[in-house]
Design a protein around this motif. Sequence first.
Motif, PDB file in Angstrom:
ATOM      1  N   GLY A 197      -0.481  -2.046   2.423  1.00 34.83           N
ATOM      2  CA  GLY A 197      -0.483  -3.049   1.376  1.00 34.83           C
ATOM      3  C   GLY A 197      -1.029  -4.417   1.694  1.00 34.83           C
ATOM      4  O   GLY A 197      -0.781  -5.355   0.941  1.00 34.83           O
ATOM      5  N   TRP A 198      -1.780  -4.585   2.813  1.00 34.90           N
ATOM      6  CA  TRP A 198      -2.360  -5.912   3.029  1.00 34.90           C
ATOM      7  C   TRP A 198      -3.451  -6.167   1.998  1.00 34.90           C
ATOM      8  O   TRP A 198      -4.314  -5.318   1.750  1.00 34.90           O
ATOM      9  CB  TRP A 198      -2.974  -6.041   4.428  1.00 34.90           C
ATOM     10  N   ARG A 199      -3.405  -7.348   1.405  1.00 39.69           N
ATOM     11  CA  ARG A 199      -4.462  -7.842   0.532  1.00 39.69           C
ATOM     12  C   ARG A 199      -4.633  -9.336   0.800  1.00 39.69           C
ATOM     13  O   ARG A 199      -3.740  -9.997   1.307  1.00 39.69           O
ATOM     14  CB  ARG A 199      -4.123  -7.620  -0.955  1.00 39.69           C
ATOM     15  N   LYS A 200      -5.767  -9.889   0.447  1.00 38.58           N
ATOM     16  CA  LYS A 200      -6.029 -11.301   0.718  1.00 38.58           C
ATOM     17  C   LYS A 200      -5.130 -12.199  -0.128  1.00 38.58           C
ATOM     18  O   LYS A 200      -4.636 -11.806  -1.188  1.00 38.58           O
ATOM     19  CB  LYS A 200      -7.489 -11.623   0.429  1.00 38.58           C
ATOM     20  N   GLY A 201      -4.937 -13.438   0.346  1.00 32.61           N
ATOM     21  CA  GLY A 201      -4.226 -14.442  -0.421  1.00 32.61           C
ATOM     22  C   GLY A 201      -2.857 -14.003  -0.897  1.00 32.61           C
ATOM     23  O   GLY A 201      -2.036 -13.487  -0.133  1.00 32.61           O
ATOM     24  N   THR A 202      -2.620 -14.193  -2.191  1.00 31.24           N
ATOM     25  CA  THR A 202      -1.315 -13.876  -2.772  1.00 31.24           C
ATOM     26  C   THR A 202      -1.167 -12.405  -3.125  1.00 31.24           C
ATOM     27  O   THR A 202      -0.144 -12.003  -3.668  1.00 31.24           O
ATOM     28  CB  THR A 202      -1.089 -14.706  -4.052  1.00 31.24           C
ATOM     29  N   GLY A 203      -2.181 -11.594  -2.812  1.00 31.14           N
ATOM     30  CA  GLY A 203      -2.209 -10.230  -3.312  1.00 31.14           C
ATOM     31  C   GLY A 203      -1.477  -9.192  -2.502  1.00 31.14           C
ATOM     32  O   GLY A 203      -1.504  -8.009  -2.837  1.00 31.14           O
ATOM     33  N   LYS A 204      -0.807  -9.593  -1.407  1.00 36.20           N
ATOM     34  CA  LYS A 204      -0.140  -8.614  -0.542  1.00 36.20           C
ATOM     35  C   LYS A 204       0.969  -7.882  -1.292  1.00 36.20           C
ATOM     36  O   LYS A 204       1.741  -8.489  -2.014  1.00 36.20           O
ATOM     37  CB  LYS A 204       0.406  -9.316   0.696  1.00 36.20           C
ATOM     38  N   PHE A 205       1.048  -6.579  -1.073  1.00 34.60           N
ATOM     39  CA  PHE A 205       2.054  -5.779  -1.764  1.00 34.60           C
ATOM     40  C   PHE A 205       3.447  -6.033  -1.178  1.00 34.60           C
ATOM     41  O   PHE A 205       3.608  -6.029   0.051  1.00 34.60           O
ATOM     42  CB  PHE A 205       1.762  -4.278  -1.613  1.00 34.60           C
ATOM     43  N   PRO A 206       4.456  -6.206  -2.015  1.00 34.44           N
ATOM     44  CA  PRO A 206       5.828  -6.191  -1.489  1.00 34.44           C
ATOM     45  C   PRO A 206       6.125  -4.831  -0.871  1.00 34.44           C
ATOM     46  O   PRO A 206       5.588  -3.808  -1.294  1.00 34.44           O
ATOM     47  CB  PRO A 206       6.687  -6.427  -2.743  1.00 34.44           C
ATOM     48  N   GLU A 207       6.991  -4.817   0.124  1.00 33.95           N
ATOM     49  CA  GLU A 207       7.276  -3.553   0.803  1.00 33.95           C
ATOM     50  C   GLU A 207       7.960  -2.549  -0.115  1.00 33.95           C
ATOM     51  O   GLU A 207       7.949  -1.348   0.143  1.00 33.95           O
ATOM     52  CB  GLU A 207       8.122  -3.793   2.049  1.00 33.95           C
ATOM     53  N   GLU A 208       8.531  -3.041  -1.242  1.00 35.29           N
ATOM     54  CA  GLU A 208       9.210  -2.135  -2.157  1.00 35.29           C
ATOM     55  C   GLU A 208       8.236  -1.321  -3.013  1.00 35.29           C
ATOM     56  O   GLU A 208       8.641  -0.325  -3.620  1.00 35.29           O
ATOM     57  CB  GLU A 208      10.142  -2.929  -3.087  1.00 35.29           C
ATOM     58  N   TYR A 209       6.976  -1.720  -3.103  1.00 35.94           N
ATOM     59  CA  TYR A 209       6.030  -0.981  -3.932  1.00 35.94           C
ATOM     60  C   TYR A 209       5.889   0.459  -3.436  1.00 35.94           C
ATOM     61  O   TYR A 209       5.713   0.688  -2.229  1.00 35.94           O
ATOM     62  CB  TYR A 209       4.657  -1.645  -3.907  1.00 35.94           C
ATOM     63  N   PRO A 210       5.926   1.432  -4.344  1.00 30.04           N
ATOM     64  CA  PRO A 210       5.847   2.837  -3.915  1.00 30.04           C
ATOM     65  C   PRO A 210       4.465   3.251  -3.438  1.00 30.04           C
ATOM     66  O   PRO A 210       4.333   4.286  -2.784  1.00 30.04           O
ATOM     67  CB  PRO A 210       6.234   3.604  -5.177  1.00 30.04           C
ATOM     68  N   ASP A 211       3.433   2.456  -3.761  1.00 28.94           N
ATOM     69  CA  ASP A 211       2.084   2.816  -3.324  1.00 28.94           C
ATOM     70  C   ASP A 211       1.743   2.214  -1.970  1.00 28.94           C
ATOM     71  O   ASP A 211       0.570   2.196  -1.566  1.00 28.94           O
ATOM     72  CB  ASP A 211       1.028   2.427  -4.368  1.00 28.94           C
ATOM     73  N   ASN A 212       2.744   1.706  -1.261  1.00 27.04           N
ATOM     74  CA  ASN A 212       2.585   1.399   0.164  1.00 27.04           C
ATOM     75  C   ASN A 212       3.899   1.695   0.869  1.00 27.04           C
ATOM     76  O   ASN A 212       4.928   1.933   0.233  1.00 27.04           O
ATOM     77  CB  ASN A 212       2.093  -0.024   0.389  1.00 27.04           C
ATOM     78  N   LEU A 213       3.851   1.727   2.199  1.00 20.44           N
ATOM     79  CA  LEU A 213       5.051   1.979   2.996  1.00 20.44           C
ATOM     80  C   LEU A 213       5.521   0.684   3.639  1.00 20.44           C
ATOM     81  O   LEU A 213       4.709  -0.203   3.943  1.00 20.44           O
ATOM     82  CB  LEU A 213       4.774   3.024   4.075  1.00 20.44           C
ATOM     83  N   PRO A 214       6.823   0.557   3.899  1.00 20.04           N
ATOM     84  CA  PRO A 214       7.342  -0.650   4.556  1.00 20.04           C
ATOM     85  C   PRO A 214       7.226  -0.540   6.066  1.00 20.04           C
ATOM     86  O   PRO A 214       7.043   0.547   6.621  1.00 20.04           O
ATOM     87  CB  PRO A 214       8.809  -0.647   4.130  1.00 20.04           C
ATOM     88  N   GLY A 215       7.347  -1.672   6.752  1.00 18.41           N
ATOM     89  CA  GLY A 215       7.568  -1.608   8.185  1.00 18.41           C
ATOM     90  C   GLY A 215       8.962  -1.055   8.448  1.00 18.41           C
ATOM     91  O   GLY A 215       9.852  -1.140   7.598  1.00 18.41           O
TER      92      GLY A 215
END
Length: 886
Positions: A295-313
Amino acid sequence: MKLQPIIPYKKIAIARYLLTSMLLILLSCKSETDGAINERILMDNISIPKGFVIEKMYSPEEHQQGSWVSITQDDLGRLYTSDQFGYLYQITLPSETNKLDSLAVKRLDVEIGLAQGLLWHKDVLYALVNSNVNRDLLIHSGLYKITDASGDGNLDKVDTLRVFKGSFGEHGPHNIELSPDKNSLYVVLGNRIVIPDGLDSYVPKVWGEDNILPVITDPSGHANEIMAPGGWVAKIDLESEEWTVHNVGMRNTYDIAFNQDGELFGFDSDMELDLGMPWYRPIRLCHLTSGSEFGWRKGTGKFPEEYPDNLPGIANLGQGSPTGLMNGEGLRFPSYYQNGLYLFDWSYGTMYFASLTPKGSSYSVEIEEFLSGVPLPLTNGIVGHDGSMYFLTGGRRLESALYKLTYTGEESTEIRNLTENIQGAAERNLRRELEVLHEQKAADKIDFIIENLDHPDRFTRFAARIAMENQDYSIWKNEIYNSKSPLKTIVLAISIARHGTDVDRFRVLDKLLEINWSSLPESQQVDFIRAIELLLIRTEEKLPEAVIKRLTDVLIPAYPKSTDIINRELCKTLSFLQIPAIIEPTLKMMERDTVITAKQKANYLSGDISGRNEQYGSQVEEMLQNMPNAQHISYAKSLSTLKRGWTNELRERYFNWYNRALKKSGGKSYAQYIRKIQERALTNVPIAERQYFEALATEAVRESNNLMQGVVQPKGPGQNWTVATMKSAYANNKNKVNYENGQNYFKASLCVSCHSVKGVGGNSGPELTQLGTRFTISDMAEAIIDPSSSISDRYRFTEYHLPEGRVVTGKVLKETKSELEISTNAFSPSLTTIIKKKDIIKQDESPISAMPPGLINRLNEKELSDLLAFLISGGDKNHKIYHESK
């Protein structure tokens, strides 16, 4: 997931004030982690567990061999290292075979270096080169193999396996890891390397920015041109002929490692300029499963870890600069320390030990501080053939060293044959069975995949969705209409949003909205809202009013009655839909609960950072005391896009929030981000009224910018300082340095214009609060005298060559389809130049630092020493440097 610092560093820091030579410190504390050694000793100013011995074996700087950042060992026990900006070196260690009085170091006679990754396997030295602006070696960033072609025992032949075009700074190619079966290599690459066309990929190649509201790019210009998917890992064969993208979405992971279960991990970096913002993501240990997105994205666009389309640390460690990561298998240490991962933090000079416990198909983690020092800029390490740990310090031309750590205590050091954990094996095997389908198409496995889309384990569920998305879309696109499981329906909706047509998306949205979503668990409510977001983001057609009304009817009853995360996502979605009814309740939330909560604080600083580093961690804690509520920043950003429903009374309440927010503290980009959000909100205000609403925040801006008030100019006489004269001046005056004078000269020398200490100062140059954890006086002197010798890519200017020989040098602040807005002056970042993209003939990274040399030349010996002490202390008037000077 739990951060478990077990070392009482506050006690150690106090002891360091009192000790001037090596001293045994017997400290005991209760640990919840069985097997950990709880007592500490201080050896050569490095804190290590009792029973261990550390030895500084070699200093490259003393032999003009650069600053070493990577290390590996060959079958004969010889070490290989690389200077970050120079050559490769072979190190022969004293042993029973090599009857040497001391280790022997020689430079390899090959024109290659700058390797941030080295790996020895089957008589080949693999080198992953990160080449930036370099005057000595003409070699491109890429993967190379070095062999002994002549058979005389010396490495003499270099073959190019793959070249990456471009200049990537410190966000380029990093490290190499051998697969558990020893038949493949895994390489980790930073977010500045675009994935080349034609590579196979376990990650479906449908990645996108996927933010429902417009992204605000970084005010300092960092990484603003970089699009999804960010940093990535590739699996390759030993000849580098077949490359497969293994996972994506990391910021700038420097190193990766496998554990005994054959599972891959990475230690990802944070963006410390974002500290305090809702999009800040701490340094974290990530479980890099096949096909995963982080979920890394530039600026303010980073995905919260809770989003299901990315995984958390799987473990957050707060602020720092991750470098090395290594598995403890093979160490002649107590058994507890053989079974886990070692995490290297460059900026805090801390090595952590991570004990992993299987949890579902992933792991829970216990983190403890294993080793630390000030300064101790850790770069990388290995398990030696003798069972010792060999590790390096250095990087960015800092003083570098090779250390050896051994255990001489009473516990058994028999090397364990670490077999795969029985616990979690069934869950991991299920996930791996699904991961096979990330690279294989198998229509007969669709039912198996669908069955696991609502698996209770998040990593398994993610693997199932990626397996499905790697199958032909036509096979599974209609499965959502047979689904009886709300979670399965949500997961299918996410996949169709990513792969389907607008017709598919509208049909799926209807199906999705049949779910009684408010009755779901919180995590599934997040998934539900995110599925709606993705359907709206990926839809190209204009939304019909009937769709907007139905969405509003479904979502608005839950706002703002829900939890913080649900409210945050609902506010985003309803702002996108332009629903004015959210303004009043959102403002009410923004006007209360202004003190940051422990839960919000944990989003960007998990655990007790003061425990990690008493001196510098406490300063971050102090900054946190004046932080705004990150939740409110998210609300403000969402409302900034809302065009309808505003009254003058609502606008006054909304813009008064900016006045309060700008009086708070945060990372270096904090105030600039707040102003950018405000600027966006002002575009929705009638032109005649904009000046009034903007003025509501001017008082706070004036206060934050008034840095030079009361500054006393140096008395001098100055001189043209050199590294040698700076070191001599400080040695003569270090026992009588003064905090207030140092703080004054930090401003008088204009350091404060570009650099901040403890949150005070500019943001066009590196933040200096942690300087003393990794820089010696020599390092500081060299950086000040010759700032161009080592420039972080975050602060490097770019030269834009234009017609008629015109050159514009600076950083991109804003980019449109046709123009670039360039900040050309580090002292005044708001001074910008607009250039047309069509006019750019070529662009190169500038070899010249934005920081001019000579800024300290007005200072006399005492004034310079006060400034250096202020920098070493990180702006802490209680630092031991001032105690020792009394």
